[in-house]
Design a protein around this motif. Structure first.
Motif, short mmCIF file in Angstrom:
data_model
loop_
_atom_site.label_atom_id
_atom_site.label_comp_id
_atom_site.label_asym_id
_atom_site.label_seq_id
_atom_site.Cartn_x
_atom_site.Cartn_y
_atom_site.Cartn_z
N LEU A 102 42.00 36.42 38.38
CA LEU A 102 41.51 36.34 39.75
C LEU A 102 40.02 36.67 39.82
N VAL A 103 39.57 37.61 39.00
CA VAL A 103 38.14 37.93 38.94
C VAL A 103 37.37 36.74 38.35
N ASN A 104 37.90 36.16 37.27
CA ASN A 104 37.24 35.01 36.63
C ASN A 104 37.15 33.81 37.56
N GLU A 105 38.15 33.66 38.44
CA GLU A 105 38.16 32.54 39.40
C GLU A 105 37.27 32.83 40.61
N GLY A 106 36.78 34.05 40.73
CA GLY A 106 35.92 34.42 41.85
C GLY A 106 36.68 34.81 43.10
N ARG A 107 37.97 35.01 43.00
CA ARG A 107 38.77 35.38 44.17
C ARG A 107 38.73 36.88 44.42
N LEU A 108 38.41 37.65 43.39
CA LEU A 108 38.23 39.09 43.50
C LEU A 108 36.96 39.47 42.77
N GLN A 109 36.39 40.59 43.16
CA GLN A 109 35.26 41.16 42.44
C GLN A 109 35.73 42.47 41.83
N LYS A 110 35.26 42.75 40.63
CA LYS A 110 35.64 43.97 39.95
C LYS A 110 34.38 44.79 39.72
N SER A 111 34.49 46.08 39.97
CA SER A 111 33.37 46.99 39.79
C SER A 111 33.93 48.31 39.27
N LYS A 112 33.05 49.24 39.02
CA LYS A 112 33.47 50.56 38.56
C LYS A 112 32.90 51.60 39.50
N MET A 113 33.68 52.61 39.83
CA MET A 113 33.20 53.68 40.69
C MET A 113 32.03 54.38 40.00
N THR A 114 31.04 54.75 40.77
CA THR A 114 29.86 55.38 40.20
C THR A 114 30.06 56.87 39.95
#
Length: 73
Positions: free
Chosen positions: A50-62
């Protein structure tokens, strides 16, 4: 086998119902897998798709504990 649309709908509703601003969710693949009746690896692969398809964004908490978080684009 994991239905990616079902996973997206579940994650989407979890993000929308989040009280955080901006809206995001930190997911446990084990808990989501239990809800969907699949193996946690399938959830992790589905989320990455889903991230690769652009449907979700993935990040990391700072800040610690530095969980991976998911947002809507």
């Amino acid at each position: 086998m994991l239905d990616k649309e079902r996973l997206f709908e579940r994650v989407h509703s979890m993000i929308i119902s989040s009280t955080k601003d901006p809206k995001y969710i930190s997911l446990s693949s084990v808990k989501v897998a239990d809800l969907l009746g699949v193996h946690p690896n399938e959830v992790e692969e589905g989320l990455q798709d889903l991230v690769n398809e652009g449907r979700l964004q993935k990040s990391k908490m700072t800040e610690p504990p530095n969980f991976d978080i998911y947002l809507l684009p």
